[in-house]
Design an enzyme around this catalytic site. Structure first.
Site, PDB file in Angstrom:
ATOM      1  N   ASP A 181       5.370   2.741  74.094  1.00 29.79           N
ATOM      2  CA  ASP A 181       5.877   3.968  73.489  1.00 29.79           C
ATOM      3  C   ASP A 181       6.077   3.759  71.989  1.00 29.79           C
ATOM      4  O   ASP A 181       6.605   2.728  71.567  1.00 29.79           O
ATOM      5  CB  ASP A 181       7.213   4.294  74.169  1.00 29.79           C
ATOM      6  CG  ASP A 181       7.766   5.625  73.747  1.00 29.79           C
ATOM      7  OD1 ASP A 181       8.892   5.657  73.218  1.00 29.79           O
ATOM      8  OD2 ASP A 181       7.064   6.633  73.935  1.00 29.79           O
ATOM      9  N   GLU A 192       0.718   4.019  72.224  1.00 33.35           N
ATOM     10  CA  GLU A 192       0.892   5.390  71.761  1.00 33.35           C
ATOM     11  C   GLU A 192       0.960   5.191  70.257  1.00 33.35           C
ATOM     12  O   GLU A 192       1.987   4.727  69.732  1.00 33.35           O
ATOM     13  CB  GLU A 192       2.199   5.980  72.305  1.00 33.35           C
ATOM     14  CG  GLU A 192       2.401   7.426  71.871  1.00 33.35           C
ATOM     15  CD  GLU A 192       3.807   7.944  72.114  1.00 33.35           C
ATOM     16  OE1 GLU A 192       4.744   7.143  72.124  1.00 33.35           O
ATOM     17  OE2 GLU A 192       3.954   9.177  72.262  1.00 33.35           O
TER      18      GLU A 192
END
Lengths: 107, 700, 109
Positions: free
Chosen positions: B351, B388
């Site tokens: 993330d 990401e």
């Protein structure tokens, strides 16, 4: 406005006669009439449009559907299409798939 | 045959317990003959005390200060004998300077959790209001790492062959419609394996399962009075422990075994398990947040701090973990190695990964040591690493993320381009052609392959697929922020009405658009990812940021499966099709063509001449590859028409001995896919407005 | 924790009464060690066991391994629903042969 649909089997072709407008509300009925046919076995399907004032994209989609189900080498003939509708059909490339005639004699 | 080990005997006594100097490694707690070894490090702390509790008790039963000679470098370590390892909960008090301006927040009145805790108790039931006054809320316990895998190991499915399914453990099965024994748990996810196997996906990507606090930033909705939570879990309390409240056996402390059993069962079903990991921030927030662990152990080491001692906030959530500090780097590496080795995890999705490439003062590094270490680590060498590739600090690195040849990326450009093409935006065709090949414009210059690109239309962040085609605007009132939260550039189109409608034309169009999106996604080169429930039209009623919602809005509604069976069958057939056609999964940009066709070619309504103009809404691609082992070629032709009128596509000519077969046609609502894939002998095919057709080549 | 033995239809039945956890596993393990006989199949009767912890489950599995080594059959009897479910969810269940009660044990000569 309402749409009436007549579906009759002739010797060498199947004829669907439409009377009224083909729009979002009435197109499903046309689709139903087409689905009821054994399209994969029909060599020629004629759709009589002389009494049709307006054909929406929903109606055109129903025609596309019919042609896709018909066998290789078959004909989808639209009889008596108005200039406006013929125009739309040309613009969308449907002329590759359908034959436009003024009357049954020319079919 | 037991050898008499010298270190099986104590040498001292502290607070009534027999002890001896411990070993620095492994960090955390580990079993020794007759005792438990405790190891904790702090670079700026000056003294450390081991605090011992009986299970569930508020006050400790013993506190053992580490003698000075029980320290090696910055590591305090001690073996304690005679402890009941199953009943034990342990923590630490650290003393040191309290000088926030210099980055130090030591506070010996706090009992801190071991950052290496592998089993965490104290928050075993999801949503149970915590006792905020508890001395020691997140309680480290002793776990067993002796699970019997019976020979099971990571699947090592090639990246280009993956079809990834993103899912949230609680949301997936919490609804009564899920029909499972233990809603919202790892055990329930296992119950859904037959469903997932039937769907055909071969990897699940689980949103955060590291221990996190669902009450972090929890608040009450000002209008409805409902409680809002940290539902998604993008904030970590314990990096080495699976969230207890996600386990059916969480109240017994058996989540370690339960989660390993989950991985084992998924592997037996041929499905990989990828974890969404959050190294960018923790649950401790900024200077106003709680002190649970890192803040009290070594604040200056673990967090990116401004020169005045405030917390940098590149995560948008309060603090930023100092990932390129060598100590933190080791923690991250230890963590991932632990999950790969002990839990047989197949891959990790990071993330806000660009944070991992920032230096301690926030500046982007050109050769971030952490990313390099991860890319070349021997234990992680078979794990998928997916980034990401952006963060909340404005660093957008899709295509430029420091990959060292190993990392995959969530391709946000694929998502945006596909969405815009889907709704008929102009000037998309050129870019879309890049996207369906795996985005060579982004990844070829650095020598990477199509599988680098994780292609997706939807993910947890944003609209679901059903909402993408039903809403022009976000509707996040349930989040209690006056609909100000969530992104506005959704590139969505409601097909003629906002939200629910009973207009059959609009409903039919929405269905077709969803099928179009799936068809294009699953026939693109790269690695496709689906969002849970999209295959049967899951909706969040227009909420594109349901991070805080624990209700039917965010829970998967399995009753939709019945009503949307047509969509589900279609997606299932597409996934099956993708698995059957290597041409769609070629993992080289410069792949050689076949005798018949190049590896990838583009077409328009006329073969070999795509219309690249801004007004073009049509694109077809033909992908081909040789299958020398089978003595044949594999070729797939996909025609897409995103205009509002029908279009005739002339097909590329096939040489003698080859024939087209019709596999999918989203324009045919009665039969969007034909399992028989009948021969198709016309020289061209009619595509209805907003339709996708897929044909394959077979020899006669 | 209380441990007793009896014979039942050719099985050596070990009746366990009470919780099986880190505090009691050693007792259980030592007891079973002394009772397991190479010739006679063992039925571990857990009807009166309300709870098994992680340590308890591990001792069961070790026992299973040992009896396999000795080529002695082992059966678990009378697992409560909650223990059975816990074992399923944590992956311990499938290792064992399980019967609802002593009466269900196939008679052994």
């Amino acid at each position: 406005m309402n749409l009436t649909i007549e579906s009759i089997s002739q010797d060498s072709y199947h004829l669907i006669t439409l009377n009224g407008d083909v729009d979002t509300k009435t197109a499903p009925a046309l689709l139903e009439a087409l689905t009821a046919l054994e399209l994969s076995a029909i060599q020629e399907l004629r759709i009589e449009l002389a009494q049709v004032g307006f054909m929406s994209s929903a109606g055109l989609r129903a025609l596309v559907f019919a042609k896709q189900k018909m066998p290789h080498g078959s004909r989808l003939v639209l009889v008596g299409t108005s200039d406006e509708i013929a125009d739309v059909i040309t613009k969308t490339g449907l002329t590759q798939a359908v034959t436009l005639v003024a009357s049954h004699d020319e079919a | 045959m037991l050898v008499d080990r010298i270190d099986a005997l104590p040498t001292d006594e502290i607070a009534g317990f027999k002890v001896r100097p411990g070993k620095p490694l492994p960090f955390g707690v580990s079993h020794t003959p007759n005792g438990l070894n405790f190891s904790i490090y702090t670079s700026a702390g000056t003294a450390c005390t081991l605090v011992l509790f009986n299970r569930g008790e508020e006050q400790p039963f013993a506190e053992l200060p580490f003698p000075e000679n029980y320290r090696i470098g910055d590591v305090f370590c001690m073996v304690v004998f005679g402890l009941d390892y199953e009943d034990l909960e342990y923590g630490f008090r650290i003393d040191g300077p309290h000088d926030p301006g210099a980055g130090h927040r030591f506070d010996p009145s706090k009992v801190l959790m071991d950052p290496y805790a592998r089993l965490i108790a104290g928050r075993d039931v999801w949503g149970e209001t915590p006792n905020w006054d508890r001395l020691y809320p997140y309680r480290a316990r002793v776990s067993f790492d002796d699970f019997d895998w019976e020979g099971e190991r990571p699947l090592e499915i090639p990246s280009e062959d993956l079809v990834i399914y993103e899912t949230h453990v609680r949301a997936f099965t919490q609804s009564p419609t899920a029909g499972v024994k233990h809603p919202g748990t790892y055990a329930a996810l296992v119950e859904k394996i037959p469903y997932l196997k039937d769907l055909g996906v071969n990897a699940v990507e689980l949103m955060p399962i590291y221990e996190f606090d669902e009450f972090e930033n929890s608040r009450i909705h000002p209008d409805t009075g409902e409680r809002l939570y940290n539902f998604w879990g993008y904030s970590t309390v314990g990096f080495f422990a699976p969230k207890a409240a996600y386990a059916a056996t969480g109240r017994f402390g058996m989540q370690v075994d339960e989660f390993k059993q989950l991985v084992k069962t998924f592997h037996r079903a041929g499905i990989e398990v990828i974890l969404d990991v959050v190294f960018n921030h923790t649950a401790e927030g900024n200077e106003h947040g709680p002190t649970l662990s890192f803040k009290g152990l070594d604040n200056k080491t673990y967090y990116m701090l401004t020169p005045e001692g405030y917390y940098f906030n590149f995560s948008g959530t309060g603090n930023t973990l100092n990932c390129n500090n060598p100590i933190v780097r080791n923690l991250v590496l230890d963590c991932l190695r632990y999950w790969a080795a002990e839990y047989h995890i197949d891959g990790f999705r990071f993330d806000l990964a660009t944070i991992l490439g920032r230096d301690p003062w926030g500046a982007p590094l050109s050769n971030p040591p952490l990313l390099e270490s991860l890319a070349f680590d021997p234990i992680l060498s078979s794990c998928k690493l997916i980034a990401e590739a952006w963060d909340a600090g404005g660093l957008y690195q899709v295509g430029t993320f420091p990959a060292f040849g190993r990392w995959g990326e969530w391709n946000g450009k694929y998502r945006d381009c596909l969405r815009r093409y889907l709704k008929g935006d102009e000037a998309q065709v050129g870019q879309f052609a890049q996207r369906v090949q795996g985005s060579p414009d982004l990844y070829n210059p650095s020598g990477r392959s199509p599988a680098t690109s994780i292609n997706f239309i939807t993910c947890h962040d944003g609209f679901t697929l059903a909402d993408l085609v039903s809403f022009n605007h976000k509707h996040n009132d349930a989040n209690g922020e006056g609909n100000r939260d969530g992104g506005d550039d959704n590139h969505s189109w409601n097909c003629g009405a906002e939200g629910w409608t009973d207009d059959p034309g609009i409903k039919a169009l929405r269905q077709r658009q969803m099928m179009n999106a799936m068809a294009m996604l699953l026939t693109s080169r790269g690695t496709p990812m689906l969002l849970m429930g999209d295959e049967f039209g899951r909706s969040q009623h227009g909420n594109n940021n349901a991070y805080c919602i624990d209700s039917a809005i965010s829970w998967v509604d399995w009753s939709l499966l019945e009503g949307n069976a047509a969509l589900h069958s279609f997606v299932r057939a597409l996934i099956r099709f993708r698995h059957q056609h290597p041409a769609l999964r070629v993992n080289r940009f410069d792949a050689p063509g076949t005798a018949l066709f190049p590896s990838c070619s583009f077409h328009g309504t006329h073969p070999w001449s795509p219309d690249w103009s801004d007004q073009s809404r049509q694109l077809a691609w033909l992908m081909a590859t040789d299958l020398p082992d089978q003595g044949r070629i594999d070729a797939v032709y996909v025609a897409t028409n995103m205009a509002h009128f029908a279009s005739w596509f002339s097909l590329p000519q096939l040489p003698e001995g080859y024939r087209w077969h019709l596999c999918f046609n989203t324009g045919d609502a009665t039969q969007p896919f034909n399992p028989e894939e009948p021969p198709f002998d016309d020289s061209g095919i009619l595509l209805g407005d907003r339709s996708v057709v897929v044909l394959k080549v077979m020899s006669t | 924790m209380n441990l007793t033995t009896s014979t039942f239809n050719g099985w050596n039945a070990i009746h366990v009464e009470g919780q099986v956890d880190s505090k009691t596993v050693t007792t259980l393990r030592d007891y079973i060690d002394s009772e397991v006989n190479e010739a006679i199949p063992v039925a571990l009767d857990l009807t009166a066991v309300p709870f098994m912890s992680s340590a308890g489950l591990r001792t069961l599995l070790t026992l299973h391994r040992r009896t396999q080594e000795l080529q002695v059959d082992l059966a678990l009897v009378g697992l409560s629903d909650s223990i059975a479910e816990t074992m399923r969810v944590t992956g311990f269940y499938d290792f064992f042969v399980i019967y609802a009660d002593l009466q269900s044990l196939p008679p052994r000569g």
